[in-house]
Design a protein around this motif. Structure first.
Motif, PDB file in Angstrom:
ATOM      1  N   THR A  14       0.751  -1.200  -0.086  1.00 26.80           N
ATOM      2  CA  THR A  14      -0.045   0.187   0.105  1.00 26.80           C
ATOM      3  C   THR A  14       0.881   1.290  -0.062  1.00 26.80           C
ATOM      4  OG1 THR A  14      -1.702  -1.250   1.238  1.00 26.80           O
ATOM      5  CG2 THR A  14      -1.781   1.186   1.073  1.00 26.80           C
ATOM      6  N   CYS A  15       0.676   2.120  -0.847  1.00 30.09           N
ATOM      7  CA  CYS A  15       1.157   3.393  -0.941  1.00 30.09           C
ATOM      8  C   CYS A  15       0.224   4.581  -0.810  1.00 30.09           C
ATOM      9  CB  CYS A  15       1.885   3.719  -2.369  1.00 30.09           C
ATOM     10  SG  CYS A  15       3.163   4.942  -2.436  1.00 30.09           S
ATOM     11  N   VAL A  16       0.373   5.435   0.230  1.00 35.75           N
ATOM     12  CA  VAL A  16      -0.616   6.327   0.622  1.00 35.75           C
ATOM     13  C   VAL A  16       0.132   7.919   0.606  1.00 35.75           C
ATOM     14  CG1 VAL A  16      -1.971   7.182   2.388  1.00 35.75           C
ATOM     15  CG2 VAL A  16      -1.929   4.614   1.867  1.00 35.75           C
ATOM     16  N   LYS A  27      -1.797  14.616  13.721  1.00 31.89           N
ATOM     17  CA  LYS A  27      -2.316  13.430  14.314  1.00 31.89           C
ATOM     18  C   LYS A  27      -2.697  12.006  13.684  1.00 31.89           C
ATOM     19  CE  LYS A  27      -4.457  16.138  18.079  1.00 31.89           C
ATOM     20  NZ  LYS A  27      -5.405  16.315  18.798  1.00 31.89           N
ATOM     21  N   LEU A  28      -3.378  12.339  12.485  1.00 32.42           N
ATOM     22  CA  LEU A  28      -3.793  11.423  11.558  1.00 32.42           C
ATOM     23  C   LEU A  28      -2.699  10.816  10.663  1.00 32.42           C
ATOM     24  CD1 LEU A  28      -5.966   9.491  10.367  1.00 32.42           C
ATOM     25  CD2 LEU A  28      -6.656  11.353   8.755  1.00 32.42           C
ATOM     26  N   ALA A  29      -1.733  11.647  10.376  1.00 30.75           N
ATOM     27  CA  ALA A  29      -0.262  11.125   9.823  1.00 30.75           C
ATOM     28  C   ALA A  29       0.393  10.081  10.497  1.00 30.75           C
ATOM     29  CB  ALA A  29       0.221  12.379   9.456  1.00 30.75           C
ATOM     30  N   LEU A  30       0.168  10.214  11.989  1.00 27.94           N
ATOM     31  CA  LEU A  30       0.877   9.333  12.840  1.00 27.94           C
ATOM     32  C   LEU A  30       0.324   8.129  12.742  1.00 27.94           C
ATOM     33  CD1 LEU A  30       3.076   8.800  15.195  1.00 27.94           C
ATOM     34  CD2 LEU A  30       1.449   9.810  16.559  1.00 27.94           C
ATOM     35  N   GLY A  31      -1.265   8.149  12.750  1.00 22.28           N
ATOM     36  CA  GLY A  31      -2.043   6.845  12.759  1.00 22.28           C
ATOM     37  C   GLY A  31      -1.823   6.167  11.350  1.00 22.28           C
ATOM     38  N   LEU A  32      -1.474   7.032  10.494  1.00 24.20           N
ATOM     39  CA  LEU A  32      -1.277   6.288   8.995  1.00 24.20           C
ATOM     40  C   LEU A  32       0.196   5.532   9.085  1.00 24.20           C
ATOM     41  CD1 LEU A  32      -2.788   9.007   6.690  1.00 24.20           C
ATOM     42  CD2 LEU A  32      -3.670   6.717   6.951  1.00 24.20           C
ATOM     43  N   ASP A  33       1.011   6.280   9.455  1.00 24.72           N
ATOM     44  CA  ASP A  33       2.468   6.005   9.777  1.00 24.72           C
ATOM     45  C   ASP A  33       2.513   4.547  10.640  1.00 24.72           C
ATOM     46  OD1 ASP A  33       5.554   6.638   9.968  1.00 24.72           O
ATOM     47  OD2 ASP A  33       5.043   6.136  11.953  1.00 24.72           O
ATOM     48  N   GLY A  39       8.000   3.233   4.893  1.00 21.84           N
ATOM     49  CA  GLY A  39       8.306   3.801   3.735  1.00 21.84           C
ATOM     50  C   GLY A  39       7.080   3.959   2.889  1.00 21.84           C
ATOM     51  N   ALA A  40       5.745   3.509   3.348  1.00 17.74           N
ATOM     52  CA  ALA A  40       4.574   3.399   2.302  1.00 17.74           C
ATOM     53  C   ALA A  40       3.736   4.706   2.429  1.00 17.74           C
ATOM     54  CB  ALA A  40       3.801   2.365   2.716  1.00 17.74           C
ATOM     55  N   LEU A  41       3.982   5.542   3.382  1.00 18.86           N
ATOM     56  CA  LEU A  41       3.337   6.902   3.669  1.00 18.86           C
ATOM     57  C   LEU A  41       4.288   8.083   2.977  1.00 18.86           C
ATOM     58  CD1 LEU A  41       0.949   8.498   4.695  1.00 18.86           C
ATOM     59  CD2 LEU A  41       2.371   8.692   6.869  1.00 18.86           C
ATOM     60  N   HIS A  42       3.715   8.578   2.464  1.00 14.32           N
ATOM     61  CA  HIS A  42       4.165   9.875   1.816  1.00 14.32           C
ATOM     62  C   HIS A  42       3.174  11.188   2.312  1.00 14.32           C
ATOM     63  CE1 HIS A  42       6.680   8.278  -1.256  1.00 14.32           C
ATOM     64  NE2 HIS A  42       6.122   7.248  -1.100  1.00 14.32           N
ATOM     65  N   VAL A  43       3.774  12.039   3.123  1.00 20.38           N
ATOM     66  CA  VAL A  43       3.077  13.405   3.698  1.00 20.38           C
ATOM     67  C   VAL A  43       3.493  14.691   2.864  1.00 20.38           C
ATOM     68  CG1 VAL A  43       2.358  14.312   5.500  1.00 20.38           C
ATOM     69  CG2 VAL A  43       3.064  12.112   5.922  1.00 20.38           C
ATOM     70  N   LEU A  44       2.535  15.216   2.235  1.00 24.03           N
ATOM     71  CA  LEU A  44       2.826  16.441   1.577  1.00 24.03           C
ATOM     72  C   LEU A  44       2.417  17.411   2.565  1.00 24.03           C
ATOM     73  CD1 LEU A  44       3.363  18.010  -1.018  1.00 24.03           C
ATOM     74  CD2 LEU A  44       1.168  17.561  -1.890  1.00 24.03           C
ATOM     75  N   VAL A  45       3.144  18.392   3.211  1.00 26.48           N
ATOM     76  CA  VAL A  45       3.235  19.283   3.986  1.00 26.48           C
ATOM     77  C   VAL A  45       2.999  20.666   3.422  1.00 26.48           C
ATOM     78  CG1 VAL A  45       4.099  20.133   6.312  1.00 26.48           C
ATOM     79  CG2 VAL A  45       4.156  17.657   5.584  1.00 26.48           C
ATOM     80  N   ASN A  46       2.412  21.609   4.267  1.00 24.45           N
ATOM     81  CA  ASN A  46       2.255  22.845   3.851  1.00 24.45           C
ATOM     82  C   ASN A  46       3.579  23.708   4.473  1.00 24.45           C
ATOM     83  OD1 ASN A  46       1.126  25.595   3.625  1.00 24.45           O
ATOM     84  ND2 ASN A  46       0.810  25.847   5.889  1.00 24.45           N
ATOM     85  N   THR A  47       3.866  24.502   3.269  1.00 26.09           N
ATOM     86  CA  THR A  47       5.061  25.457   3.839  1.00 26.09           C
ATOM     87  C   THR A  47       4.735  26.894   3.643  1.00 26.09           C
ATOM     88  OG1 THR A  47       6.023  25.243   1.509  1.00 26.09           O
ATOM     89  CG2 THR A  47       6.881  23.646   3.205  1.00 26.09           C
ATOM     90  N   GLY A  48       3.507  27.317   3.652  1.00 23.65           N
ATOM     91  CA  GLY A  48       3.153  28.587   3.439  1.00 23.65           C
ATOM     92  C   GLY A  48       3.262  29.161   4.969  1.00 23.65           C
ATOM     93  N   ASP A  49       3.385  28.622   5.906  1.00 23.37           N
ATOM     94  CA  ASP A  49       3.730  29.075   7.036  1.00 23.37           C
ATOM     95  C   ASP A  49       5.177  29.354   7.479  1.00 23.37           C
ATOM     96  OD1 ASP A  49       1.126  28.435   7.590  1.00 23.37           O
ATOM     97  OD2 ASP A  49       1.169  27.180   9.226  1.00 23.37           O
ATOM     98  N   ASP A  50       6.158  28.949   6.651  1.00 21.46           N
ATOM     99  CA  ASP A  50       7.633  28.908   6.662  1.00 21.46           C
ATOM    100  C   ASP A  50       7.830  30.786   6.836  1.00 21.46           C
ATOM    101  OD1 ASP A  50       7.240  26.289   6.335  1.00 21.46           O
ATOM    102  OD2 ASP A  50       9.373  26.358   5.099  1.00 21.46           O
ATOM    103  N   GLY A 136      15.069   9.474  12.157  1.00 22.56           N
ATOM    104  CA  GLY A 136      14.589   8.107  11.945  1.00 22.56           C
ATOM    105  C   GLY A 136      13.156   8.001  11.738  1.00 22.56           C
ATOM    106  N   VAL A 137      12.689   8.873  10.940  1.00 22.05           N
ATOM    107  CA  VAL A 137      11.322   8.782  10.401  1.00 22.05           C
ATOM    108  C   VAL A 137      11.416   8.077   9.038  1.00 22.05           C
ATOM    109  CG1 VAL A 137       9.500  10.201   9.522  1.00 22.05           C
ATOM    110  CG2 VAL A 137      10.704  11.224  11.146  1.00 22.05           C
ATOM    111  N   HIS A 138      10.623   6.927   8.942  1.00 24.23           N
ATOM    112  CA  HIS A 138      10.661   6.144   7.906  1.00 24.23           C
ATOM    113  C   HIS A 138       9.659   6.529   7.028  1.00 24.23           C
ATOM    114  CE1 HIS A 138      13.307   3.408   9.950  1.00 24.23           C
ATOM    115  NE2 HIS A 138      12.400   3.400  11.101  1.00 24.23           N
ATOM    116  N   SER A 139       8.386   7.387   7.024  1.00 22.09           N
ATOM    117  CA  SER A 139       7.665   7.835   6.157  1.00 22.09           C
ATOM    118  C   SER A 139       8.171   8.931   5.305  1.00 22.09           C
ATOM    119  CB  SER A 139       6.393   8.255   6.836  1.00 22.09           C
ATOM    120  OG  SER A 139       5.664   7.306   7.670  1.00 22.09           O
TER     121      SER A 139
END
Length: 328
Positions: A14-16, A27-33, A39-50, A136-139
């Motif tokens: 599964t690749c999500v 919170k939900l990203a952690l549940g998916l992880d 390595g199956a989870l990819h999280v696309l993260v907002n950088t507009g707050d940078d 040590g993040v695998h996602s």
């Protein structure tokens, strides 16, 4: 790992892809992880707050994801690091420096390392990949773009950079709207666009994040929301509003000031109006089940579940609910 979850329970292939802002989405990203293979989870993260602060490049949402997925986040506040100390901020205050944006001593190490790499010419995508590996993040944690996009809040006090509105002014000024400087020139993360051009993804999950300042900056990148819409994987969006209140952050206050109904149905209309055809399933909390007809009326497919996440069990159960939904 919650009771009942074992490595054997995790889907084999599964690749999500998950879209996320900061604390609520993490919170939900952690549940998916936790339920997916490494390595199956990819999280696309907002950088507009940078933003740049004290000469450093600060990426609040990326760091929240990195700290959460590496089990280093402060469990009480959801952001920052557990066991943090504040000696640098105390010394800076004594010198009369700006301390309105608090940076803990260990957190500063992240910003110093990132900033030095960026100064050396490494792009934000590569820097984030290396930070995740060192923590040590695998996602896979993906900034939405390597180019800067900066959120401006148009409010009663004029135009404020997002962190000045959010942290310095504690979200107090009345909001009129938002804009994203640099958006037209920015390119969507090429690694994620390549992922969307393929067939590996089984699900796309929009985590419960502020639609205006966390998810809109991602979706408004050139070609992004259309690529998400056109991928065959189902797009599941979890409402950040439950019974008229935000799971985390100022989303409910913003909606009220923008004269949008402060309900999950109000969130559904935002996505239906701005990104037609994108969302396949709109997840409502059981407490908002009576809004299902309103959600359906704007063209989204409602699905009720327990979406309020208090602990890791709630997070993994919601993740399982999302991944159980198939393409309509």
């Amino acid at each position: 790992m919650p009771p009942g979850d074992t490595a054997q329970d995790k889907p084999a292939e599964t690749c999500v892809l998950a879209l996320s802002g900061g604390v609520g989405g993490a919170k939900l990203a952690l549940g998916l992880d936790r339920i997916l293979p490494a390595g199956a989870l990819h999280v696309l993260v907002n950088t507009g707050d940078d933003f740049q602060h004290l000469g450093l490049h600060i990426s609040p949402d990326i760091d929240t994801l990195l700290y959460t997925l590496s089990d280093r986040a402060n469990p009480e506040q959801g952001w920052g690091l557990a066991g943090e100390t504040w000696q640098v901020m105390a010394a800076l205050e004594a010198l009369g420096g700006e301390t309105w944006f608090q940076l803990g001593d260990s957190d500063l190490a992240t910003h110093l390392w990132r900033s030095s790499q960026l100064l050396a010419g490494v792009d934000l995508i590569s820097v984030t990949r290396e930070l995740a590996s060192r923590m040590g993040v695998h996602s896979h944690v993906h900034p939405m773009s390597a180019q800067p996009v900066r959120t401006t809040v148009h409010c009663a006090e004029g135009d404020l950079p997002f962190q000045h509105y959010f942290v310095r002014r504690r979200c107090q000024p009345r909001v009129h709207g938002f804009s994203f400087a640099g958006l037209d020139q920015a390119q969507a993360n090429p690694d994620v666009m390549a992922l969307l051009a393929g067939k590996e993804l089984s699900h796309i999950v929009v985590c419960p994040s502020n639609p205006y300042v966390s998810i809109d900056p991602i979706l408004k990148l050139p070609g992004m929301w259309q690529a998400l819409r056109d991928h065959p994987a189902p797009v599941i969006l979890v409402s950040p509003i439950i019974q008229g209140a935000a799971i985390k952050g100022p989303a409910a206050k913003m909606m009220a000031e923008l004269q949008v109904p402060v309900t999950a149905a109000g969130v559904a209309r935002h996505y239906a109006d701005n990104y037609p055809g994108l969302v396949d399933y709109f997840l409502l909390d059981h407490a908002d089940a009576t809004l299902a007809q309103e959600v359906e009326a704007v063209g989204l497919r409602p699905h009720t579940a327990r979406t309020l996440m208090h602990d890791i069990y709630d997070k993994t159960q919601l993740a399982k609910t999302c991944l159980a939904l198939e393409s309509p």
